[in-house]
Design a protein around this motif. Structure first.
Motif, short mmCIF file in Angstrom:
data_model
loop_
_atom_site.label_atom_id
_atom_site.label_comp_id
_atom_site.label_asym_id
_atom_site.label_seq_id
_atom_site.Cartn_x
_atom_site.Cartn_y
_atom_site.Cartn_z
N GLN A 145 0.83 -1.38 0.03
CA GLN A 145 -0.06 -0.14 -0.08
C GLN A 145 1.00 1.22 0.25
N HIS A 146 2.04 1.19 0.63
CA HIS A 146 2.84 2.15 0.72
C HIS A 146 3.48 2.46 -0.60
N THR A 147 3.90 1.54 -1.25
CA THR A 147 4.40 1.54 -2.67
C THR A 147 3.54 2.30 -3.79
N TRP A 148 2.19 1.98 -3.39
CA TRP A 148 1.15 2.48 -4.48
C TRP A 148 0.90 3.90 -4.18
N THR A 149 1.00 4.26 -2.78
CA THR A 149 0.73 5.74 -2.27
C THR A 149 1.92 6.52 -3.11
N GLU A 150 3.11 6.09 -3.08
CA GLU A 150 4.26 6.79 -3.54
C GLU A 150 4.04 6.79 -5.07
N TRP A 151 3.67 5.63 -5.61
CA TRP A 151 3.53 5.72 -7.28
C TRP A 151 2.61 6.71 -7.55
N MET A 191 -7.78 8.47 -18.82
CA MET A 191 -7.79 9.89 -18.95
C MET A 191 -8.89 10.71 -19.45
N ALA A 192 -8.97 11.88 -18.87
CA ALA A 192 -9.97 12.95 -19.84
C ALA A 192 -9.30 14.17 -19.66
N GLU A 193 -9.77 14.90 -20.63
CA GLU A 193 -9.27 16.19 -20.77
C GLU A 193 -9.80 17.25 -19.87
N SER A 194 -8.90 18.01 -19.05
CA SER A 194 -9.31 19.26 -18.30
C SER A 194 -8.97 20.36 -18.77
N PRO A 195 -9.12 21.62 -18.23
CA PRO A 195 -8.67 22.75 -18.62
C PRO A 195 -7.09 22.97 -18.64
N ASP A 196 -6.40 22.15 -17.67
CA ASP A 196 -5.12 22.32 -17.57
C ASP A 196 -4.22 21.10 -18.12
N GLY A 197 -5.06 20.20 -18.87
CA GLY A 197 -4.31 19.06 -19.47
C GLY A 197 -4.96 17.78 -19.33
N TRP A 198 -4.52 16.69 -19.08
CA TRP A 198 -5.09 15.32 -18.98
C TRP A 198 -4.99 14.82 -17.75
N ARG A 199 -6.21 14.35 -16.93
CA ARG A 199 -5.96 13.83 -15.70
C ARG A 199 -6.94 12.66 -15.73
N PRO A 200 -6.45 11.77 -14.62
CA PRO A 200 -7.51 10.53 -14.70
C PRO A 200 -8.99 10.70 -14.42
N VAL A 201 -9.91 9.79 -14.85
CA VAL A 201 -11.06 9.91 -14.50
C VAL A 201 -11.54 9.56 -13.04
N PHE A 202 -10.65 9.06 -12.43
CA PHE A 202 -10.64 8.59 -10.95
C PHE A 202 -10.23 9.46 -10.04
N ASP A 203 -10.51 9.36 -8.64
CA ASP A 203 -9.86 10.14 -7.47
C ASP A 203 -8.68 9.12 -7.03
N PRO A 204 -7.29 9.61 -7.36
CA PRO A 204 -6.27 8.48 -6.61
C PRO A 204 -6.53 8.20 -5.23
N GLN A 205 -6.92 9.21 -4.54
CA GLN A 205 -7.42 8.81 -2.94
C GLN A 205 -8.39 7.77 -2.90
#
Length: 289
Positions: A145-151, A191-205
């Motif tokens: 889990q720590h490795t994924w958090t850092e990733w 990924m989905a396009e947002s005003p500042d670029g491409w971000r994941p469609v999910f929340d990493p948290q």
């Protein structure tokens, strides 16, 4: 063309289910007979569209539906919602009932495979067959889990272009041992396009909250409760080792084993033709008539 079907999951969460191919040229009432329905479940960070090629191939003989699980794809992502194992399992139970697919074949990758076998243990009447793709039954532990958090922290978001997404996940990501274009395509799909670029469609948290509900525990007991025929598939370079996969087959009352060469964790993306060849004989045994 993809057809969206909205279903309601646990706690009223709206889930998007998708048909990517034409239904088989048989009555849908035959779904529980000679042409079993199939529900495809993506892994953590995935989405239903990752299954599109598999679903189109299956649609010649099955009603194949892929589900965006909660927090993923086009399904709801409630900020303070439940992301427990029970919630994911209850969602799939509700989806099978609302779609009229059961008893269905569940095909799950990684987290989706765990959800599949937990539901099969809970509701054997809804699951006639199960395919587990590259998911371990052993506990992964706190270090994982720590490795994924850092990733997640290492992701250079926002990405300027989709080409940058493909390059980072396919070449530059420290987790990539050698160039892997299929991995780049896999992540470009989420990924989905947002005003500042491409971000994941999910929340990493939310992904980390989801993951922490299974990584600290082993899941052998629930695996042993699965009574339907089950195929365990691994990529030779995936996360599920051969010894553990074969032990899973031994624990499963109706377990079978298959492996795909030159494939990593994303078996169905790395080697789509070999993936289909690995699961087709198993699916054929589940047909009646």
């Amino acid at each position: 063309m993809a057809r969206r079907i909205d279903v309601t999951g646990a706690g009223g969460v709206r889930l998007a289910a998708w048909e990517f191919g034409d239904p088989p040229k048989t009555s849908r009432t035959q779904g529980a007979g000679d042409q079993p329905g199939v529900l495809l479940l993506h892994g953590l960070m995935g989405r239903a569209s990752h299954w599109a090629p598999t679903a189109r191939w299956l649609s010649a003989r099955h009603r194949a539906v892929a589900l965006d699980q909660r927090g993923h794809g086009r399904s709801d992502k409630p900020p303070h919602g439940s992301y427990t194992r029970e919630a994911y399992v209850d969602d799939v139970e509700a989806a099978l009932e609302q779609l009229g697919l059961g008893p269905a074949v569940l095909i799950g990758h990684a987290m989706g495979a765990l959800t599949g076998w937990q539901l099969a243990a809970k509701r054997p009447d809804l699951v006639r067959g199960l395919i587990i793709c590259d998911m371990r039954a052993s506990a992964l532990g706190a270090a994982s889990q720590h490795t994924w958090t850092e990733w997640f922290r290492a992701w250079p978001v926002p990405f300027a272009t989709l080409a940058d997404v493909r390059k980072w996940f396919g070449e530059d990501d420290p987790w990539v041992e050698r160039p892997n274009p299929a991995r780049g395509e896999f992540y470009a799909e989420v990924m989905a396009e947002s005003p500042d670029g491409w971000r994941p469609v999910f929340d990493p948290q939310q992904m980390l909250r989801t993951r922490e509900t299974w990584v600290y525990d082993a899941h052998w007991e629930e695996l042993a409760q699965v009574r339907c025929p089950t195929l365990v598939v691994r990529g030779l370079d995936g996360e599920l080792g051969r010894a553990e996969a074969q032990e899973m087959v031994r624990v499963l009352p109706g377990g079978q084993y298959a492996e795909v060469a030159d494939a990593g964790h994303l078996v169905h993306y790395d080697q789509p033709e070999a993936w289909r060849a690995a699961i087709e004989p198993f699916l054929d045994t589940l047909r009646v008539g």
